[in-house]
Design a protein around this motif. Structure first.
Motif, PDB file in Angstrom:
ATOM      1  N   HIS A  39       0.807  -1.226   0.000  1.00 35.14           N
ATOM      2  CA  HIS A  39       0.000   0.000   0.000  1.00 35.14           C
ATOM      3  C   HIS A  39       0.840   1.275   0.000  1.00 35.14           C
ATOM      4  CE1 HIS A  39      -3.202  -2.789   0.778  1.00 35.14           C
ATOM      5  NE2 HIS A  39      -2.785  -3.069   1.983  1.00 35.14           N
ATOM      6  N   LEU A  40       2.115   1.173  -0.320  1.00 33.48           N
ATOM      7  CA  LEU A  40       2.974   2.345  -0.403  1.00 33.48           C
ATOM      8  C   LEU A  40       3.398   2.560  -1.845  1.00 33.48           C
ATOM      9  CD1 LEU A  40       5.319   1.821   2.696  1.00 33.48           C
ATOM     10  CD2 LEU A  40       3.444   3.446   2.506  1.00 33.48           C
ATOM     11  N   GLY A  41       3.242   3.768  -2.351  1.00 30.95           N
ATOM     12  CA  GLY A  41       3.742   4.082  -3.674  1.00 30.95           C
ATOM     13  C   GLY A  41       5.270   4.113  -3.667  1.00 30.95           C
ATOM     14  N   SER A  42       5.884   4.055  -4.844  1.00 35.87           N
ATOM     15  CA  SER A  42       7.336   3.977  -4.923  1.00 35.87           C
ATOM     16  C   SER A  42       8.006   5.208  -4.309  1.00 35.87           C
ATOM     17  CB  SER A  42       7.775   3.814  -6.386  1.00 35.87           C
ATOM     18  OG  SER A  42       7.296   4.890  -7.173  1.00 35.87           O
ATOM     19  N   GLU A  43       7.446   6.393  -4.556  1.00 39.77           N
ATOM     20  CA  GLU A  43       8.062   7.602  -4.002  1.00 39.77           C
ATOM     21  C   GLU A  43       7.883   7.661  -2.488  1.00 39.77           C
ATOM     22  OE1 GLU A  43       6.963  11.229  -5.843  1.00 39.77           O
ATOM     23  OE2 GLU A  43       7.692  10.648  -7.836  1.00 39.77           O
ATOM     24  N   GLU A  44       6.688   7.289  -2.011  1.00 44.76           N
ATOM     25  CA  GLU A  44       6.443   7.297  -0.564  1.00 44.76           C
ATOM     26  C   GLU A  44       7.341   6.279   0.128  1.00 44.76           C
ATOM     27  OE1 GLU A  44       2.669   6.975   2.580  1.00 44.76           O
ATOM     28  OE2 GLU A  44       2.432   6.336   0.484  1.00 44.76           O
ATOM     29  N   LEU A  45       7.513   5.104  -0.508  1.00 50.30           N
ATOM     30  CA  LEU A  45       8.374   4.073   0.051  1.00 50.30           C
ATOM     31  C   LEU A  45       9.809   4.573   0.163  1.00 50.30           C
ATOM     32  CD1 LEU A  45       8.732   1.084   0.919  1.00 50.30           C
ATOM     33  CD2 LEU A  45       9.110   0.541  -1.490  1.00 50.30           C
ATOM     34  N   GLN A  46      10.287   5.212  -0.878  1.00 53.58           N
ATOM     35  CA  GLN A  46      11.664   5.708  -0.882  1.00 53.58           C
ATOM     36  C   GLN A  46      11.872   6.780   0.177  1.00 53.58           C
ATOM     37  OE1 GLN A  46      13.381   6.481  -4.741  1.00 53.58           O
ATOM     38  NE2 GLN A  46      14.546   8.194  -3.964  1.00 53.58           N
ATOM     39  N   GLU A  47      10.907   7.689   0.330  1.00 54.30           N
ATOM     40  CA  GLU A  47      11.027   8.743   1.327  1.00 54.30           C
ATOM     41  C   GLU A  47      11.070   8.168   2.745  1.00 54.30           C
ATOM     42  OE1 GLU A  47       7.995  11.623   0.813  1.00 54.30           O
ATOM     43  OE2 GLU A  47       8.673  12.259  -1.176  1.00 54.30           O
ATOM     44  N   ARG A  96      16.236  11.832  -7.129  1.00 53.49           N
ATOM     45  CA  ARG A  96      16.212  11.952  -5.673  1.00 53.49           C
ATOM     46  C   ARG A  96      17.067  13.142  -5.224  1.00 53.49           C
ATOM     47  NH1 ARG A  96      18.813   9.082  -1.311  1.00 53.49           N
ATOM     48  NH2 ARG A  96      20.145   8.023  -2.810  1.00 53.49           N
ATOM     49  N   TYR A  97      18.223  13.303  -5.834  1.00 59.93           N
ATOM     50  CA  TYR A  97      19.107  14.432  -5.523  1.00 59.93           C
ATOM     51  C   TYR A  97      18.410  15.760  -5.828  1.00 59.93           C
ATOM     52  CZ  TYR A  97      22.771  17.905  -6.418  1.00 59.93           C
ATOM     53  OH  TYR A  97      23.518  19.050  -6.442  1.00 59.93           O
ATOM     54  N   CYS A  98      17.787  15.851  -6.994  1.00 63.09           N
ATOM     55  CA  CYS A  98      17.101  17.089  -7.374  1.00 63.09           C
ATOM     56  C   CYS A  98      15.994  17.426  -6.381  1.00 63.09           C
ATOM     57  CB  CYS A  98      16.520  16.963  -8.780  1.00 63.09           C
ATOM     58  SG  CYS A  98      17.765  17.004 -10.091  1.00 63.09           S
ATOM     59  N   LYS A  99      15.299  16.403  -5.929  1.00 67.88           N
ATOM     60  CA  LYS A  99      14.189  16.630  -5.006  1.00 67.88           C
ATOM     61  C   LYS A  99      14.679  17.044  -3.619  1.00 67.88           C
ATOM     62  CE  LYS A  99      10.159  14.320  -2.986  1.00 67.88           C
ATOM     63  NZ  LYS A  99       9.322  13.089  -2.979  1.00 67.88           N
ATOM     64  N   LYS A 100      15.642  16.304  -3.084  1.00 65.34           N
ATOM     65  CA  LYS A 100      16.070  16.524  -1.707  1.00 65.34           C
ATOM     66  C   LYS A 100      17.030  17.696  -1.553  1.00 65.34           C
ATOM     67  CE  LYS A 100      13.880  12.966   0.044  1.00 65.34           C
ATOM     68  NZ  LYS A 100      12.782  13.136   1.024  1.00 65.34           N
ATOM     69  N   GLU A 101      17.935  17.853  -2.523  1.00 62.96           N
ATOM     70  CA  GLU A 101      18.992  18.839  -2.361  1.00 62.96           C
ATOM     71  C   GLU A 101      18.729  20.150  -3.097  1.00 62.96           C
ATOM     72  OE1 GLU A 101      21.203  18.017  -0.216  1.00 62.96           O
ATOM     73  OE2 GLU A 101      20.595  15.904  -0.087  1.00 62.96           O
ATOM     74  N   PHE A 143       5.414   5.950  13.589  1.00 62.27           N
ATOM     75  CA  PHE A 143       6.680   6.546  13.175  1.00 62.27           C
ATOM     76  C   PHE A 143       6.503   8.021  12.815  1.00 62.27           C
ATOM     77  CE2 PHE A 143       9.777   7.585   9.817  1.00 62.27           C
ATOM     78  CZ  PHE A 143      10.956   7.420  10.549  1.00 62.27           C
ATOM     79  N   THR A 144       5.485   8.319  12.009  1.00 62.49           N
ATOM     80  CA  THR A 144       5.286   9.712  11.597  1.00 62.49           C
ATOM     81  C   THR A 144       4.921  10.595  12.793  1.00 62.49           C
ATOM     82  OG1 THR A 144       2.990   9.190  10.988  1.00 62.49           O
ATOM     83  CG2 THR A 144       4.644   9.082   9.248  1.00 62.49           C
ATOM     84  N   ASP A 145       4.123  10.071  13.727  1.00 68.04           N
ATOM     85  CA  ASP A 145       3.789  10.851  14.925  1.00 68.04           C
ATOM     86  C   ASP A 145       5.030  11.079  15.790  1.00 68.04           C
ATOM     87  OD1 ASP A 145       1.219  10.856  14.046  1.00 68.04           O
ATOM     88  OD2 ASP A 145       0.435   9.486  15.564  1.00 68.04           O
ATOM     89  N   SER A 146       5.923  10.096  15.840  1.00 70.39           N
ATOM     90  CA  SER A 146       7.161  10.241  16.613  1.00 70.39           C
ATOM     91  C   SER A 146       8.031  11.337  16.021  1.00 70.39           C
ATOM     92  CB  SER A 146       7.931   8.918  16.650  1.00 70.39           C
ATOM     93  OG  SER A 146       7.219   7.923  17.346  1.00 70.39           O
ATOM     94  N   LEU A 147       8.119  11.374  14.693  1.00 65.68           N
ATOM     95  CA  LEU A 147       8.899  12.428  14.047  1.00 65.68           C
ATOM     96  C   LEU A 147       8.317  13.799  14.375  1.00 65.68           C
ATOM     97  CD1 LEU A 147       9.679  11.021  10.469  1.00 65.68           C
ATOM     98  CD2 LEU A 147      11.101  10.950  12.518  1.00 65.68           C
ATOM     99  N   SER A 148       6.980  13.898  14.311  1.00 67.83           N
ATOM    100  CA  SER A 148       6.329  15.181  14.595  1.00 67.83           C
ATOM    101  C   SER A 148       6.551  15.612  16.043  1.00 67.83           C
ATOM    102  CB  SER A 148       4.829  15.090  14.303  1.00 67.83           C
ATOM    103  OG  SER A 148       4.599  14.777  12.947  1.00 67.83           O
ATOM    104  N   ALA A 149       6.537  14.627  16.950  1.00 62.82           N
ATOM    105  CA  ALA A 149       6.693  14.932  18.369  1.00 62.82           C
ATOM    106  C   ALA A 149       8.151  15.159  18.757  1.00 62.82           C
ATOM    107  CB  ALA A 149       6.103  13.807  19.222  1.00 62.82           C
TER     108      ALA A 149
END
Length: 618
Positions: free
Chosen positions: A16-24, A555-560, A131-137
Motif C-alpha cells: 500500500h505504499l507508492g514507490s516515491e512514498e516508500l523511498q522517502e 532523488r538528488y534534485c528533489k532533496k537537495e 513513526f510519523t507521529d514520533s517524528l512530529s513529536a
C-alpha cells in the motif's frame, strides 16, 4: 532529525505504499533493516491483526502471539538495545548515518539458539502513524495499543526434511516460437487439465514442483576477523569523498569496476528479489551495488565493505562468503530453484514485467510454450510480439550495428526535415560492446520541426522496410505544446513519470539481405525519442545514464535542490515553473549542440560532470 531519535530496528512493509512514498520513508528511518528477522518493529500501512499475520507468514516468519497478561514489564531492568557501535568487528569509525539509513543493521539476540522452538525476542507490528507521529513529536512515542496491531514472539522452526525433486530438461521453445511466428491459434486445454495438474500436483518427472520446500530463514551471522585481516584493515585506503554521499549521480561508476565478479553475484540476487516482488530488497541491493561499483579498489577484507554507505554488515557478510568460497549460497539456491527459472523465462518476454510473470506462473504455465498454447488470445499485442521474437530480442547488438541503425534513423530524419541532430544513448553511449536495444534521441533547433515529428519518421522508416512493428507511439509532448511536464505538487499524478517525451518503441529489421527467400536478419528493439532543442540536454542525460544513476539524480534534485527532473526538463517544486539550465546564463542563447546542453544541466544542478562511461550503474 530522525537520526537523533533512538528508534528500535524497523522493517518497513511495502504494501500500500507508492514507490516515491516508500523511498522517502526508507530515507527517514535511521534504523531500517531489510531483513525482517533482525527487526524489533514491523511498520506498515495496515490496521488489522489479520493483515499483520498475513504479512509475517508471507515472509516466512513464524510467531506466537503474546497475550495481554504476558505484557507486564519484568521486575528486573530491561535489556538495553545493543547499539550499532557495540557490534563485534565493526569499530564506530567504520559506520556513519548513511550506512545505518541504508538499513543493513546487524543485531545480537539474547543467547544462542541451541534447539528448535526457542522463543526469540518479541516482535511488534505497528501502524505507520507511530513513526510519523514520533517524528512530529520529536521523540520516540510508546508502542502502546494505539499503534501496535500485533505482538508476537519469533519462533525458530525445525528444518524440514530434505525433499528430493525429480527433474527433467525444460521443454524447448523452438516449436513454440515457430507457431508464434506463424501467428497460429492456441489450442484449448481439454477441461483445463493442464492448468489443474500444474497448480495442484506434481507430475511424475516434471521439472517444477508445485509447492517448493520452504526454508527457515537463517539467523544473521556476525563478521569474524582474523589477525591478518585486522592488520590489513589498519592500512586500508581512505573512502573516496564521493562515496560519502548516497547519490550515485555524484560518483564515477565505470563499466568494469575492480570488484566486478562480486557485483555480478549481487546482481543475480537482486534479479531474484525482482522476480519475487521484494521491492525493498531490490532497492537495498541497487544502492549497495551502486556503491560497490563506484569503489575504486579491489576489496581485501569484509570490514572494508561494511564501512561503505549502502552496504553494511549484510553485504560484508556476503563478501566474506564470496571470498571464502568464490560464490554465494543464495545465488546457487536461486539458480536451482525451478520456480525462479520459470519466472525468469517469462520475464525475458518483452512486454512482460515481473508482476505479469508471476501471474503467468500462478495460472499454471511453466514455459513459453504454455503461454502460446493456453494464453495467446489473452496477451496484449505487445506481449504477442515479444513471444514471437523471443529468441531474437535476447540476442545482443554489437556496436557496429547500433551505429548503422542510428545512421539510418538520422538519414531518414533529415530526408523529411533537414537540420535534425542525433545522439545514440543508452548502453552504447556508456561504452558497452553489445546492447540489448538501440536508443536514439533526435532534436532540431527549430521548435516546430520536432512537434509531431515522431509519427512522420515512423511512417518513413516503415515505408523503407526498416520498421516491422510499432509497439508504442506516444505524442504526449506534442499534445502539451512541447512544454516540460507541469509540476503539480508532491501528489502522484498519472502520466507524470520519468519519460514523457514523444517516442516510438519499434521492432526493427534491416531489409537488406543477401540471397533469395525470407529475410533472415534478426529483429531488433529500437527506441526513437524526439526532444525539443530547449530541453535536449535533459533528454540525453536521462536516456544515457544507468538505472540507479537516473533514480538518484531525481532523488538528488528533489532533496537537495527542490527541483523536479525528468527527460522533458527541470521544474521548480516551489511554484512548478520551468527552470532553463541549458541556455547560456549570460546571453540566453540556446546551447550550440546537444552534448553541450547536457553538460550545462550537470552544472546547473551543482553536479560534477561525469562522462557517459562513468554512469554505468546497474
Amino acid at each position: 532529525m530522525p537520526a537523533d531519535l533512538d528508534f528500535p530496528v524497523i522493517f518497513l512493509l511495502p504494501s500500500h505504499l507508492g514507490s516515491e512514498e516508500l523511498q522517502e520513508l526508507e530515507e527517514q528511518i535511521p534504523t531500517l533493516t531489510y531483513d525482517i528477522n533482525e527487526a524489533e518493529v514491523v511498520l506498515g500501512k495496515i490496521s488489522r491483526k489479520e493483515r499483520a499475520l498475513f504479512e509475517l507468514r508471507k515472509r516466512k516468519l513464524v510467531t506466537e502471539e503474546v497475550e495481554k497478561h504476558e505484557r507486564t514489564p519484568p521486575a528486573s531492568p530491561p535489556r538495553k538495545r545493543i547499539r550499532l557501535s557495540a557490534t563485534p568487528a565493526l569499530g564506530s569509525s567504520d559506520l556513519d548515518s548513511d550506512t545505518c539509513s541504508e538499513g543493513e543493521i546487524q543485531r545480537r539476540l539474547t543467547g544462542p539458539i541451541s534447539n528448535p522452538g526457542v522463543f526469540e525476542p518479541t516482535l511488534k507490528v505497528a501502524k505507520l502513524s507511530w513513526f510519523t507521529d514520533s517524528l512530529s513529536a520529536g521523540e520516540v512515542l510508546p508502542l502502546d495499543d494505539k499503534y501496535v496491531i500485533y505482538r508476537g514472539r519469533k519462533v525458530m522452526q525445525p528444518p524440514p526434511p530434505p525433499t528430493s525433486v525429480q527433474t527433467t530438461p525444460t521443454k524447448s521453445t523452438s516449436n513454440t516460437l515457430k507457431r508464434a511466428h506463424e501467428d497460429s491459434h492456441p489450442r484449448t486445454p481439454p477441461s483445463s487439465q493442464k492448468l489443474h495438474s500444474s497448480q495442484s500436483s506434481q507430475k511424475p518427472g516434471s521439472t517444477y514442483a508445485s509447492h517448493p520446500v520452504t526454508k527457515t530463514p537463517k539467523r544473521p551471522a556476525l563478521l569474524r576477523q582474523t589477525t591478518s585481516e585486522h592488520d590489513i584493515d589498519s592500512h586500508l585506503p581512505p573512502i573516496p569523498p564521493c562515496l560519502h554521499t548516497t547519490y550515485s549521480c555524484q560518483r564515477s561508476t565505470p563499466a568494469n569496476p575492480p570488484n566486478q565478479d562480486f557485483i555480478s553475484l549481487l546482481l543475480k540476487i537482486r534479479l531474484a528479489r525482482t522476480l519475487t516482488g521484494d521491492k525493498i530488497g531490490v532497492r537495498a541491493y541497487s544502492s549497495a551495488i551502486a556503491t560497490v561499483a563506484a569503489y575504486p579498489y579491489p576489496f581485501q577484507t569484509q570490514n572494508e565493505v561494511a564501512r561503505l554507505p549502502g552496504c553494511g554488515q549484510k553485504i560484508a557478510l556476503l563478501y566474506q562468503e564470496y571470498k571464502t568460497s568464490g560464490t554465494l549460497q543464495e545465488v546457487e539456491e536461486y539458480a536451482s530453484d525451478p520456480k525462479l527459472q520459470v519466472l525468469r523465462q517469462f520475464y525475458d518476454i518483452w512486454g512482460v514485467a515481473e508482476t505479469t510473470a508471476r501471474e503467468f506462473y500462478n495460472r499454471g504455465w511453466r514455459d513459453v510454450d504454455d503461454v502460446v498454447e493456453y494464453g495467446w488470445d489473452g496477451l496484449t499485442r505487445v506481449q504477442q510480439i515479444g513471444v514471437k521474437y523471443y529468441d531474437e530480442f535476447l540476442l545482443r547488438i554489437p556496436r557496429r550495428e547500433v551505429e548503422e541503425i542510428g545512421g539510418v534513423i538520422l538519414e531518414e530524419a533529415n530526408r523529411i526535415v533537414e537540420g535534425f541532430e542525433m545522439v545514440i544513448v543508452g548502453g552504447y553511449r556508456r561504452g558497452k560492446e553489445e546492447s540489448g536495444d538501440v536508443d536514439v534521441v533526435l532534436s532540431h533547433r527549430e521548435g516546430e520541426a520536432t512537434g509531431g515529428f515522431v509519427e512522420r519518421i515512423v511512417v518513413g522508416l516503415e515505408g523503407r522496410g526498416y520498421i516491422t512493428h510499432t509497439l508504442l507511439l506516444s505524442t504526449a509532448n506534442t499534445e502539451r505544446g512541447q512544454e516540460p511536464v507541469a509540476w503539480k505538487g508532491d501528489a502522484k499524478v498519472a502520466g507524470s513519470g520519468f519519460d514523457t517525451l514523444d517516442k516510438a518503441l519499434v521492432v526493427w529489421q534491416d531489409p537488406r539481405f543477401e540471397g533469395e527467400g525470407k529475410n533472415t536478419n534478426p529483429h531488433r528493439r529500437v527506441d526513437i525519442i524526439i526532444s525539443p532543442w530547449k530541453t535536449a540536454g535533459c533528454a540525453v542525460l536521462g536516456w544515457t545514464s544507468g538505472t540507479t544513476f537516473q533514480r538518484d539524480l531525481r532523488r538528488y534534485c528533489k532533496k537537495e535542490r527542490q527541483l523536479k527532473f525528468d527527460s522533458s526538463g527541470v521544474r521548480s517544486r516551489k511554484d512548478g515553473s520551468w527552470v532553463d539550465l541549458e541556455s547560456d546564463p549570460v546571453t540566453g542563447e540556446p546551447a550550440p549542440d546537444m552534448l553541450t546542453a547536457e553538460k550545462r544541466v550537470f552544472e546547473g544542478l551543482g553536479l560534477e560532470w561525469r562522462e557517459p562511461e562513468e554512469r554505468c550503474t546497474n
